[in-house]
Design an enzyme around this catalytic site. Structure first.
Site, PDB file in Angstrom:
ATOM      1  N   LYS A  98       0.893  -1.170   0.000  1.00 32.75           N
ATOM      2  CA  LYS A  98       0.000   0.000   0.000  1.00 32.75           C
ATOM      3  C   LYS A  98       0.927   1.214   0.000  1.00 32.75           C
ATOM      4  CE  LYS A  98      -1.713   3.001   2.140  1.00 32.75           C
ATOM      5  NZ  LYS A  98      -1.441   4.420   1.786  1.00 32.75           N
ATOM      6  N   SER A 100       5.199   8.002   9.947  1.00 35.08           N
ATOM      7  CA  SER A 100       5.255   8.833  11.160  1.00 35.08           C
ATOM      8  C   SER A 100       5.207   7.976  12.421  1.00 35.08           C
ATOM      9  CB  SER A 100       4.087   9.809  11.162  1.00 35.08           C
ATOM     10  OG  SER A 100       2.879   9.089  11.256  1.00 35.08           O
ATOM     11  N   GLY A 116       2.859   4.778  13.109  1.00 30.38           N
ATOM     12  CA  GLY A 116       3.594   3.554  13.455  1.00 30.38           C
ATOM     13  C   GLY A 116       3.062   2.930  14.740  1.00 30.38           C
ATOM     14  N   GLU A 163       9.923   1.802  10.800  1.00 28.83           N
ATOM     15  CA  GLU A 163      10.976   2.795  10.591  1.00 28.83           C
ATOM     16  C   GLU A 163      10.287   4.151  10.658  1.00 28.83           C
ATOM     17  OE1 GLU A 163      13.508   5.276   9.958  1.00 28.83           O
ATOM     18  OE2 GLU A 163      12.932   5.001   7.877  1.00 28.83           O
ATOM     19  N   CYS A 220      13.891  11.086   6.587  1.00 32.95           N
ATOM     20  CA  CYS A 220      13.965  10.705   7.999  1.00 32.95           C
ATOM     21  C   CYS A 220      15.382  10.931   8.523  1.00 32.95           C
ATOM     22  CB  CYS A 220      13.502   9.272   8.208  1.00 32.95           C
ATOM     23  SG  CYS A 220      14.206   8.125   7.068  1.00 32.95           S
ATOM     24  N   GLU A 238      10.345  16.213  15.276  1.00 36.29           N
ATOM     25  CA  GLU A 238      10.612  16.103  13.837  1.00 36.29           C
ATOM     26  C   GLU A 238       9.737  17.099  13.076  1.00 36.29           C
ATOM     27  OE1 GLU A 238       9.389  12.515  11.525  1.00 36.29           O
ATOM     28  OE2 GLU A 238      11.473  12.502  10.903  1.00 36.29           O
TER      29      GLU A 238
HETATM   30  O1  TXE Z   1       2.744   9.956   7.440  1.00 38.40           O
HETATM   31  P1  TXE Z   1       1.905   8.643   7.787  1.00 38.40           P
HETATM   32  P2  TXE Z   1       2.333  11.323   6.743  1.00 38.40           P
HETATM   33  C1  TXE Z   1       6.745  11.642   9.268  1.00 38.40           C
HETATM   34  C2  TXE Z   1       7.112  13.095   9.102  1.00 38.40           C
HETATM   35  C3  TXE Z   1       5.865  13.667   8.515  1.00 38.40           C
HETATM   36  C4  TXE Z   1       4.799  12.874   9.234  1.00 38.40           C
HETATM   37  C5  TXE Z   1       3.434  12.817   8.586  1.00 38.40           C
HETATM   38  O2  TXE Z   1       7.347  13.647  10.359  1.00 38.40           O
HETATM   39  O3  TXE Z   1       5.761  15.027   8.778  1.00 38.40           O
HETATM   40  O4  TXE Z   1       5.334  11.596   9.311  1.00 38.40           O
HETATM   41  O5  TXE Z   1       3.501  12.277   7.275  1.00 38.40           O
HETATM   42  C6  TXE Z   1      -0.167   5.005   5.859  1.00 38.40           C
HETATM   43  N1  TXE Z   1      -2.938   2.179   9.145  1.00 38.40           N
HETATM   44  N2  TXE Z   1       7.206  10.820   8.165  1.00 38.40           N
HETATM   45  O6  TXE Z   1       1.030  11.824   7.233  1.00 38.40           O
HETATM   46  O7  TXE Z   1       0.499   8.985   8.133  1.00 38.40           O
HETATM   47  C7  TXE Z   1      -0.242   6.145   4.878  1.00 38.40           C
HETATM   48  O8  TXE Z   1      -1.327   5.973   3.979  1.00 38.40           O
HETATM   49  C8  TXE Z   1      -2.083   1.795   8.190  1.00 38.40           C
HETATM   50  C9  TXE Z   1       8.502  10.220   8.352  1.00 38.40           C
HETATM   51  O9  TXE Z   1       2.469  11.159   5.280  1.00 38.40           O
HETATM   52  O10 TXE Z   1       2.691   7.894   8.777  1.00 38.40           O
HETATM   53  C10 TXE Z   1       1.122   6.065   4.225  1.00 38.40           C
HETATM   54  O11 TXE Z   1       1.135   5.023   3.266  1.00 38.40           O
HETATM   55  N3  TXE Z   1      -1.421   2.666   7.406  1.00 38.40           N
HETATM   56  C11 TXE Z   1       8.710   9.118   7.393  1.00 38.40           C
HETATM   57  C12 TXE Z   1       2.023   5.676   5.402  1.00 38.40           C
HETATM   58  O12 TXE Z   1       1.148   5.111   6.379  1.00 38.40           O
HETATM   59  C13 TXE Z   1      -1.628   3.970   7.581  1.00 38.40           C
HETATM   60  C14 TXE Z   1       8.247   9.334   6.001  1.00 38.40           C
HETATM   61  C15 TXE Z   1       2.781   6.843   6.043  1.00 38.40           C
HETATM   62  O13 TXE Z   1       1.858   7.847   6.396  1.00 38.40           O
HETATM   63  C16 TXE Z   1      -2.524   4.442   8.570  1.00 38.40           C
HETATM   64  C17 TXE Z   1       6.945   9.975   5.963  1.00 38.40           C
HETATM   65  C18 TXE Z   1      -3.196   3.479   9.367  1.00 38.40           C
HETATM   66  N4  TXE Z   1      -4.060   3.833  10.338  1.00 38.40           N
HETATM   67  C19 TXE Z   1       6.498  10.718   7.024  1.00 38.40           C
HETATM   68  N5  TXE Z   1      -2.520   5.787   8.523  1.00 38.40           N
HETATM   69  C20 TXE Z   1      10.116   8.553   7.423  1.00 38.40           C
HETATM   70  N6  TXE Z   1      10.386   7.723   8.439  1.00 38.40           N
HETATM   71  O14 TXE Z   1      10.924   8.806   6.554  1.00 38.40           O
HETATM   72  C21 TXE Z   1      -1.677   6.155   7.556  1.00 38.40           C
HETATM   73  N7  TXE Z   1      -1.134   5.062   6.960  1.00 38.40           N
END
Ligand code: TXE
Length: 498
Positions: free
Chosen positions: A177, A231, A235, A252, A286, A387
């Site tokens: 996904k 995020s 996570g 991660e 990240c 972050e």
């Molecule tokens: O992340 P999300 P977002 C951090 C960074 C950023 C913040 C928000 O701080 O500002 O996260 O970004 C899926 N069950 N990082 O909102 O929500 C979602 O569809 C299952 C750091 O984009 O964590 C996407 O595919 N899955 C990071 C994925 O999770 C779910 C890189 C990440 O989205 C879900 C990106 C749920 N309930 C953001 N909700 C890094 N480590 O590099 C969302 N998703």
């Protein structure tokens, strides 16, 4: 402008619309007039179909010799190489990072395909002596089943490859996904795998939003492994949802990565490293450098030179060859970055440059922020601890190396950290004492290679590592095998009493 593509879900080797018929758009964050693609807004029924296809494909894929599985990865690497230019443009169009950086994403996937393919001819276990006579023993690595992969938008091809290719070489099947802002690159990766000979159902793509498409994948009874990058908040939700079924979850999450610059550092090197670390990918990594912890003797000079250079960075559409820094991914992230600028000011940090949204002309159609530097930051401020995930650097002055390490470690994350110094003693103390999964000496906090493990300590994850020699660990089980050829019952720990 070319007609935007409509992507269906890829399930069991077929293109399928979402059960609800709903779709969503992905737009270029540098120019929202440009549609990057239309994707399926999937729900639980679509996820169920994808998991069923992956489950059906598992027995045959598992039984395929690992070197044969690896050959497909190698052929895919070749196709990625041939299409690098086109795929880079697709990636820039959906994610925004400049073309030269997008090329890095594709190269990382190529490297991962080659590296993972090598495991197809290794996949070593161990043989050990037995404490009993006429007994043989060894361990073998085995696939687990259907792996659920959930990826973010910042490295749309690289992160997908880090998860998918090791899972595949071990013999697992996959449902991915991708991040909803950037699904196209996942399709490009999977396109190469299929043209390289991957059987139908071994990889399936379901697009959509986290709560509607991600969560059903995490909760599905037939998905024993979840690998997630994103995020910390999400996570945690993923971990909780998976706990009920005792799944294996690899997380991660975020970072708050410091560069430590000591008085004896090569300041030209620090400048280049900090600018690249803080403003590369518009800080949306990240491993981005979000704190510069600088020793007092060089703080004023370094700050002045950094600010001067940051002001000259060319911010714009990543498709333009002059662009050095692209846009923020979407409105929500843009708001988040600007909120943190306001928080920094209200906490008493000194805004030295940037801090605003770029407007006027083409900027009005994208999510552009100026490269931003705060001075006079103290370790307890929110901009020094949380972050931000944008082009915002906080400069914190310290008296000496000990204070620098103490400040560096005083955050809930521990992904990447860097030291600039000519002193070998400080370098070795840094390697030992910094609380991070990745440590650089005289290099920026970004630039990890796939041959070493990637991941972090503390709030950055839950102990798993991607890539490196550990790349298959999240996606495999160890089986210990004992063969007794003595012809009689031999009781371990009893018949060989010491
Ligand atoms: O992340 P999300 P977002 C951090 C960074 C950023 C913040 C928000 O701080 O500002 O996260 O970004 C899926 N069950 N990082 O909102 O929500 C979602 O569809 C299952 C750091 O984009 O964590 C996407 O595919 N899955 C990071 C994925 O999770 C779910 C890189 C990440 O989205 C879900 C990106 C749920 N309930 C953001 N909700 C890094 N480590 O590099 C969302 N998703």
């Amino acid at each position: 402008m070319a007609e935007p593509r409509v992507f269906k879900n890829f399930i069991g080797g077929e293109w399928r619309p979402s059960a609800s018929g709903k779709t969503f758009e992905s737009r270029n964050p540098a120019d929202t007039r440009e549609l990057a693609g239309v994707f399926q807004d999937s729900g639980v029924q679509d996820v169920n179909a994808a998991v069923a296809a992956a489950k059906a494909a598992f027995p045959a894929w598992r039984a395929t010799p690992a070197p044969k599985r690896a050959e497909i990865l190698l052929r895919a690497a070749q196709l990625l190489q041939e299409r690098k230019e086109r795929y880079s443009a697709d990636l820039t169009r959906e994610m925004g990072k400049p073309l030269f950086e997008a090329g890095g994403d594709i190269v990382e996937a190529i490297g991962m395909a080659q590296y993972a393919a090598g495991e197809g001819r290794r996949m070593h276990g161990v043989t050990t002596p037995s404490e009993l006579p006429n007994k043989f023993q060894m361990s073998i690595r085995q696939p687990i089943g259907v792996c659920g992969l959930i990826t973010p938008w910042n490295f749309p091809m690289a992160i997908a490859s880090w998860k998918m290719l090791p899972a595949l070489v071990v013999g697992n099947t996959v449902v991915i996904k991708p991040g909803e802002d950037t699904p196209h690159s996942t399709f490009n990766l999977v396109e190469c795998l299929h043209e390289a000979g991957l059987p139908p159902g071994v990889v399936n793509i379901v697009t959509g939003y986290g709560p509607t498409a991600g969560q059903p994948l995490v909760e599905h009874a037939d998905v024993p492994v979840i690998s997630f990058t994103g995020s910390t908040a999400t996570g945690r939700l993923v971990n909780l949802a998976a706990a009920d079924k005792i799944k294996r979850v690899s997380l991660e999450l975020g970072g708050k990565n410091p560069v430590i610059a000591l008085d004896d550092a090569d300041l030209d090197l620090v400048m280049d490293g900090v600018l690249w670390g803080a403003f590369g990918t518009a800080g949306q990594r990240c491993t981005a450098t979000s704190r510069l912890i600088v020793q007092r003797g060089v703080a004023a000079e370094l700050t002045e030179r950094l600010v001067a250079r940051a002001k000259t960075l060319r911010v714009g559409n990543g498709l333009s060859p002059e662009t050095e820094m692209g846009p923020i991914i979407n409105q929500k992230q843009l708001d988040r970055v600007l909120d943190y600028v306001a928080i920094g000011k209200s906490e008493g940090a000194k805004l030295l440059c940037g801090g605003g949204r770029l407007t006027g002309g083409d900027y009005d159609y994208g999510f552009f922020v100026q490269p931003t530097i705060f001075g006079g930051v103290s370790r307890d401020m929110r901009i020094a601890r949380e972050e931000i995930f944008g082009p915002v650097l906080s400069i914190i002055e310290v008296a000496d190396f000990d204070e620098a390490i103490s400040v560096a470690n005083d955050v809930p994350y521990g992904l990447s950290a860097s030291l600039y110094s000519r002193d070998a003693n400080h370098a070795f103390r840094m390697m030992r004492d910094i609380e991070s999964g990745i440590c650089y000496i005289n290099a920026p906090t970004i630039g990890a290679e796939i041959h070493l493990p990637f991941g972090g300590v503390k709030g950055t994850g839950n102990g798993h590592r991607e890539a490196g020699p550990q790349l298959m660990d999240a996606f495999s089980e160890w089986k210990s095998v004992y063969v007794d050829y003595s012809g009689s019952l031999q009781r371990a720990q009893i018949d060989n009493e010491v």
